[in-house]
Design a protein around this motif. Structure first.
Motif, PDB file in Angstrom:
ATOM      1  N   HIS A 216      -9.488   0.425   8.294  1.00 40.81           N
ATOM      2  CA  HIS A 216      -9.772   0.444   6.851  1.00 40.81           C
ATOM      3  C   HIS A 216     -11.263   0.199   6.624  1.00 40.81           C
ATOM      4  O   HIS A 216     -11.645  -0.658   5.813  1.00 40.81           O
ATOM      5  CB  HIS A 216      -8.905  -0.582   6.107  1.00 40.81           C
ATOM      6  CG  HIS A 216      -7.486  -0.124   5.922  1.00 40.81           C
ATOM      7  ND1 HIS A 216      -6.487  -0.917   5.420  1.00 40.81           N
ATOM      8  CD2 HIS A 216      -6.902   1.085   6.172  1.00 40.81           C
ATOM      9  CE1 HIS A 216      -5.356  -0.222   5.374  1.00 40.81           C
ATOM     10  NE2 HIS A 216      -5.585   0.980   5.836  1.00 40.81           N
ATOM     11  N   ARG A 359       5.366   0.324   8.119  1.00 40.33           N
ATOM     12  CA  ARG A 359       5.691  -0.014   6.721  1.00 40.33           C
ATOM     13  C   ARG A 359       6.978   0.642   6.236  1.00 40.33           C
ATOM     14  O   ARG A 359       7.446   0.361   5.143  1.00 40.33           O
ATOM     15  CB  ARG A 359       4.553   0.442   5.803  1.00 40.33           C
ATOM     16  CG  ARG A 359       3.305  -0.394   5.896  1.00 40.33           C
ATOM     17  CD  ARG A 359       2.358  -0.040   4.759  1.00 40.33           C
ATOM     18  NE  ARG A 359       1.257  -0.956   4.704  1.00 40.33           N
ATOM     19  CZ  ARG A 359       0.070  -0.761   5.289  1.00 40.33           C
ATOM     20  NH1 ARG A 359      -0.141   0.336   5.993  1.00 40.33           N
ATOM     21  NH2 ARG A 359      -0.889  -1.651   5.189  1.00 40.33           N
ATOM     22  N   GLU A 412      -3.730  12.762   8.282  1.00 42.88           N
ATOM     23  CA  GLU A 412      -2.706  12.239   7.367  1.00 42.88           C
ATOM     24  C   GLU A 412      -2.374  13.246   6.274  1.00 42.88           C
ATOM     25  O   GLU A 412      -3.260  13.702   5.544  1.00 42.88           O
ATOM     26  CB  GLU A 412      -3.223  10.940   6.731  1.00 42.88           C
ATOM     27  CG  GLU A 412      -2.300  10.353   5.692  1.00 42.88           C
ATOM     28  CD  GLU A 412      -2.768   9.001   5.166  1.00 42.88           C
ATOM     29  OE1 GLU A 412      -3.983   8.720   5.202  1.00 42.88           O
ATOM     30  OE2 GLU A 412      -1.899   8.229   4.713  1.00 42.88           O
TER      31      GLU A 412
HETATM   32  N1  GLY Z   1      -5.423   4.939   3.072  1.00 45.06           N
HETATM   33  C1  GLY Z   1      -4.540   3.913   3.464  1.00 45.06           C
HETATM   34  C2  GLY Z   1      -3.468   4.411   4.299  1.00 45.06           C
HETATM   35  O1  GLY Z   1      -3.559   5.478   4.855  1.00 45.06           O
HETATM   36  O2  GLY Z   1      -2.440   3.828   4.424  1.00 45.06           O
END
Ligand code: GLY
Ligand code: MN
Ligand code: MN
Length: 428
Positions: A216, A359, A412
């Motif tokens: 981060h 998560r 991502e």
């Molecule tokens: N930008 C934060 C995450 O990818 O979880």
């Protein structure tokens, strides 16, 4: 689209109220908190329960009074002052579902102290009424479980947030290719997306070279590298549309024929494959495990890790290079809530011991929206730790020196879960 969204949301709220034996809820948009000893506030972030119903995301002190019967009332904060500028009109299909009552100050908000059997949904310390239950567990767990299934209206907002962010990603890539600094690249992103810092769903991660190894990374360095020193660029940046976030990461090599560029291509390929596996009934824990196996294979192919891929995963060796989860739910929050729930009662399915930062542990349902974000990083702290153990014997340390100046790779995308063919909102 809002009509069907409202139908779904009100149905969930009604059932949540019934489960919690409540007659209604007050949903508070929230207010900004001041810095310690100061009259300056931190940026305001709207309560997700509020913006789930009402796409007004930058106005504090608003309250929705929702009951299963009748039109919900929206007390819309519109102060008559000359300090701030708040919208004087409301627009959009959503508005017809509410009785909108402008309030200029606290005195104009009704006294809720006589309300029976109601809950207050809002940030810590915001409820001034003893008669209201504050964020009751049963209601919250029920809503959080069902909020993970997104309506078409929500998916469309996340899609728009992707489109906008991709404009920023393109501008950022142009900036990197010109050899501009991290800060200049960050500004190029902001300009292209027309977002302010406080409108971003999270602080942009704009990292060149070794900084890509900081998961981060929060600084944006002001200097330009000499072209011969510029190696890589990792950008993790999203946008918000009607309170819904996108969360996108791309990684680039300055020298497109470098080994690092080939490694990016390998991660990109496996990332796309992983995205295609986000189907109804899949366990996200299993997807995470599969991703580790694929990352292990890439590490072996690039002669960074020795031994079998299975062994590298089992012994935690891949965790040295991929120390975060494969992804998370996405929506009104960047890390949307409810990822560890195993049911609507709020029971918890914890992440595996070897992967505590995962998560999302749920079995996927149609129209869950989530991220798929594998990576490979060269993080000093983790590498040193592993060098001091037997694990270090399986790492090719000469190769680590080759790759360390590039920092790391993360790719991502944002995915909508479907029965057979998940929708990739980022690439689509
Ligand atoms: N930008 C934060 C995450 O990818 O979880
Ligand atoms: Mn993410
Ligand atoms: Mn991200």
């Amino acid at each position: 689209m809002y009509h069907n969204h409202y139908k779904y949301v009100s149905q969930i709220i009604n059932q949540g109220l019934e489960k919690a034996k409540l007659g209604g809820v007050l949903i508070y948009s929230g207010h900004a908190q001041n810095y310690f000893l100061d009259d300056m506030p931190y940026a305001f972030a709207c309560n997700p329960h509020f913006k789930w119903l009402v796409p007004i995301t930058e106005t504090p002190h608003c309250i929705i009074h929702y009951k299963p019967e009748g039109k919900p009332k929206l007390y819309l904060y519109q102060p008559r002052d000359y300090w701030h500028s708040l919208p004087k009109t409301v627009e959009g299909q959503w508005a017809q579902y509410f009785e909108i009552i402008p309030v200029a100050n606290k005195e104009e908000v009704p006294d809720f102290s006589d309300l029976k059997n109601h809950a207050w949904i809002g940030q810590e310390g915001s409820c001034e009424y003893d008669n209201l239950k504050h964020n009751p567990r049963t209601y919250m767990d029920y809503v959080h479980w069902h909020r993970a299934v997104k309506t078409d209206y929500e998916i469309d907002n996340i899609r728009q947030a992707n489109k906008l962010a991709l404009r920023g990603h393109k501008a950022a890539l142009r900036s990197f290719k010109k050899g501009f600094s991290e800060f200049e690249t960050h500004l190029a992103y902001m300009l292209a997306t027309q977002h302010n810092e406080y409108q971003l769903p999270y602080g942009n991660i704009v990292a060149q070279n070794e900084n890509g190894a900081v998961l981060h990374y929060q600084h944006t360095q002001r200097f330009r590298h000499k072209p011969e020193d510029l190696k890589s660029f990792l950008i993790d940046a999203g946008c918000q549309v009607n309170g819904y976030a996108s969360d996108i990461t791309r990684t680039y090599a300055y020298d497109e024929s470098s080994e690092f560029a080939h490694m990016i291509a390998a991660v990109d390929k496996m990332q796309v494959k992983m995205g295609q596996q986000a189907v109804v009934g899949a366990s996200y824990i299993d997807l995470h495990a599969q991703a580790h196996l694929m990352i292990a294979n890439i590490l072996i192919d690039f002669d960074i890790v020795a031994g079998s891929a299975e062994k590298a995963v089992e012994t935690g060796l891949t965790n040295v290079f991929l120390p975060h989860g494969l992804g998370h739910f996405l929506g009104l929050q960047v890390h949307d809530i409810g990822g560890h729930q195993s049911d609507e009662e709020g029971n918890i399915l914890s992440p595996p011991e070897l992967h505590p930062f995962l998560r999302l542990t749920r079995t996927l349902q149609e129209n869950n929206v989530l991220t798929i974000e594998p990576g490979i990083y060269f993080i000093d702290m983790l590498l040193e730790k592993s060098k001091a153990t037997k694990q270090g014997d399986f790492i090719n340390w000469l190769r680590i020196e080759d790759f360390k100046p590039y920092g790391g790779i993360r790719i991502e995308d944002n995915i909508v879960v479907k029965a057979e063919s998940p929708i990739n909102l980022t690439r689509g």
